[in-house]
Design an enzyme around this catalytic site. Structure first.
Site, mmCIF file in Angstrom:
data_model
loop_
_atom_site.group_PDB
_atom_site.id
_atom_site.type_symbol
_atom_site.label_atom_id
_atom_site.label_comp_id
_atom_site.label_asym_id
_atom_site.label_seq_id
_atom_site.Cartn_x
_atom_site.Cartn_y
_atom_site.Cartn_z
ATOM 1 N N ASP A 274 0.860 -1.185 0.000
ATOM 2 C CA ASP A 274 0.000 0.000 0.000
ATOM 3 C C ASP A 274 0.901 1.242 0.000
ATOM 4 O O ASP A 274 2.118 1.145 0.163
ATOM 5 C CB ASP A 274 -0.960 -0.014 1.206
ATOM 6 C CG ASP A 274 -2.179 0.888 0.966
ATOM 7 O OD1 ASP A 274 -2.165 1.708 0.025
ATOM 8 O OD2 ASP A 274 -3.158 0.784 1.737
ATOM 9 N N GLU A 472 -10.369 7.074 4.535
ATOM 10 C CA GLU A 472 -9.323 6.442 5.359
ATOM 11 C C GLU A 472 -9.340 6.975 6.799
ATOM 12 O O GLU A 472 -10.404 7.216 7.357
ATOM 13 C CB GLU A 472 -7.965 6.602 4.667
ATOM 14 C CG GLU A 472 -7.994 5.970 3.267
ATOM 15 C CD GLU A 472 -6.644 5.893 2.587
ATOM 16 O OE1 GLU A 472 -5.636 5.636 3.271
ATOM 17 O OE2 GLU A 472 -6.590 6.061 1.362
#
Ligand code: BGC
Length: 608
Positions: A274, A472
């Protein structure tokens, strides 16, 4: 078992190419910079294997043709062949997680939480197909979707990316999504990426990138289970997760990446890290590079500092702290995906079948999105037959999200954190615009308290309330910083901490403006239908009490008419909660304080 990737002819092609590659070329294939930090010249000079757009990172004026030009330039650079450079086509990746939502004029589908409520795997497949078409329109080949997180704590800012708290429901969508996106690996196909491996939805207190403390059995049953059907369906890539498992970060986890994913589950594609995810393994970046490669990451999303990554990885190989066999395994996996996907045979992006095609953001995809909106709505309350709305009624449409396509679409739309206006979302319509098509006598109130509500002029009010967009960790709800300190003490490595969305899930506290407008209208004796736009179920006791009817619309995306299709009774409600709905913020997991159980959802006639 992944049959797509177990073809002897494919392996022969991979081995032939690999045998000609230098260390420099191999390390380049393993590197994925962000577009802002990497030019086409860099792609050639450093043999870069992939480039990505982070959330909201868009070329030119953000039209499909701008994307095609950008991709064409990268592609052509990657395909130049001379004595220093091998022609290996570049794979470009984006976050098309609810449609190709970064791009102006794209069809924006409901976020996953709403799709979970629809309980319709066939719809998921059609959404993935329509999304693939709009990705291909931009000359892009790869999306970082679907998210297979099983969110277990709605304080998590990414809860809306999760189809459900139930792994069985999440798992039932995995293969249809992969099949819809990857199809027959032909010209209509896009590479899918299941994420985030693994346990992202299980962190304590729902802290993004936090610590998931569960046994291996529970990790398998809850968080790993949905990956199995995706791998069986041939998903080509997997993204590692920021979170840790029992203290150890997934980005450096040999057991999870190599033994379980590649060994036990038989995954033959490649694992991408990521966004700068390896940075948090150690204070020393050099050490972090070695740990993550050796643990089993194959391609590295290293946004800006990619030159440093390349230097460090090269040094590790030269010193023997990363074995050449590991590099070969990683590159073999990357080339395998590129060959299996037919990337070597594709024409340059400018000449592809779907590049800048007129169907982008067109009626066909929008019809699928509108159907998805209809199916995702969950009716929580309908007293006094407030619903269905009557077309001839004088409806007052009010609330901060009634005419706000940005709010409807949520995070990962145009910008990483989403947008808060109408104009940034081109095409589709707001909920208010959708109502106008059905009820010519409806009017919009722009007053924050709907002071213009008048029982002599309005038969009923439709009030659209809810959360503002977030993504997020910036969507986390954290009661205090003590929970971060606690997580930090449990995690070996570093933590990235973002400012949270709020301190409580209790909607009347987090967004008092919503209860105020509902109460102000209800006090005048006008019946109220409330529609909640949110990325998660929220304790809304006072708001429920102030409304005659209450609809959870999640983050429905660009097709606001889908809400009217149901509110006006052309279709019945069919959505069922894919998360239990808490009545109280302090005990979100206590069945005794649940307002509505998992699976709840009324039909228009008031029956479950
Ligand atoms: C997110 C991923 C995303 C990536 C690329 C990260 O911050 O965690 O889900 O795919 O960025 O934009």
């Amino acid at each position: 078992m992944n049959n797509t990737l177990q073809d002897p002819n494919l392996e022969a092609q991979v081995e032939a190419l690999l045998s000609h590659m230098s260390l420099e070329q191999k390390v380049g294939q393993m590197t994925q910079p962000e577009r802002m930090a990497c030019t086409p010249e860099d792609v050639k000079e450093f043999h870069i294997g992939s480039v990505l757009s982070g959330g909201g990172s868009c070329p030119g004026d953000n039209h499909p043709s701008d994307w095609v030009s950008m991709n064409d330039a990268y592609w052509m650079a990657s395909m130049e062949a001379d004595e220093d450079h091998l022609a290996i086509p570049l794979l470009y990746g984006v976050d098309a997680i609810h449609g190709n939502g970064n791009v102006l004029g794209a069809t924006v589908f409901p976020h996953n939480i709403g799709l979970g409520a629809a309980r319709d795997p066939d719809l998921i497949k059609r959404i993935a197909q329509a999304t693939a078409r709009e990705i291909l329109a931009t000359g892009v080949d790869w999306t970082f979707a679907p998210t297979l997180a099983v969110a277990r704590n709605i304080h998590w800012g990414r809860s809306y990316e999760s189809y459900s708290e139930d792994p069985t429901l999440v798992g039932s969508y995995a293969a249809p999504f992969v099949q819809g996106m990857q199809g027959d690996l032909g010209e209509d196909s896009v590479v899918a990426c299941v994420k985030h491996w693994v346990g992202d939805g299980g962190t304590t207190h729902g802290i993004d990138q936090g610590e998931t403390t569960v046994s291996l059995d529970e990790l398998q049953a809850t968080h790993i289970a949905p990956y199995r059907p995706a791998i069986d369906a041939g998903v080509l890539t997997v993204m590692a997760s920021f979170n840790s498992w029992n203290g150890d970060k997934c980005h450096g986890h040999h057991q999870l990446l190599t033994e379980v994913l590649k060994g036990e589950l038989g995954f033959e594609g490649f694992v991408i890290s990521d966004w700068d995810g390896i940075d948090y393994l150690s204070k020393s970046y050099y050490e972090a590079v070695g740990m993550s490669v050796n643990a089993g990451i194959d391609m590295f999303m290293v946004s800006v500092d990619w030159r440093q990554f390349i230097r460090h990885l090269t040094t590790h190989v030269e010193k023997g702290t990363v074995p050449m066999s590991r590099i070969d395994d990683a590159v073999r996996r990357i080339l395998r995906v590129k060959f299996a996907f037919g990337l070597f045979d594709k024409p340059r992006p400018l000449e592809r079948r779907w590049s800048a095609d007129k169907s982008f953001g067109g009626a066909e995809a929008r019809a699928v999105a509108r159907e998805a909106v209809r199916k995702s709505l969950v009716l929580l309350k309908n007293d006094n037959a407030a619903l269905p709305l009557k077309r001839e009624a004088r409806i007052l449409v009010a609330g901060k999200s009634a005419h706000n396509r940005g709010h409807q679409c949520g995070g990962f739309t145009i910008a990483w954190q989403g947008v808060e206006d109408n104009d940034s979302i081109q095409g589709g319509c707001s909920i208010w615009e959708g109502v106008q098509d059905f009820a010519p006598r409806a009017t919009l109130s722009v007053d924050p308290l709907a002071a213009d509500a008048d029982p002599a002029k309005h038969d009923i009010a439709l009030v659209v309330i809810g959360e503002r967009p977030y993504a997020e960790g910036m969507g986390d709800v954290r009661p205090g910083d003590n929970v971060i300190v606690e997580a930090g003490s449990q995690i070996r490595g570093e933590m990235k901490v973002l400012e949270p969305y709020g301190r409580t899930l209790e909607h009347a506290v987090a967004h008092p403006e919503d209860l105020a407008i509902l109460a102000s209208i209800a006090a005048k004796g006008i019946p109220v239908v409330a529609v909640l736009i949110s990325g998660r179920p929220l304790p809304v006791g006072p708001e429920l009490a102030a409304a005659d009817a209450f609809v959870a619309a999640w983050l429905p995306g660009s097709e606001g008419q889908g809400v009217s299709d149901v509110l006006f009774g052309d279709y019945d409600f069919q959505g069922c909660l894919s998360f239990a709905w808490p009545g109280d913020a302090s005990s979100i997991k206590d069945p005794a304080t649940m307002a509505f159980p998992y699976g709840f959802g009324l039909r228009m006639n008031g029956n479950p």
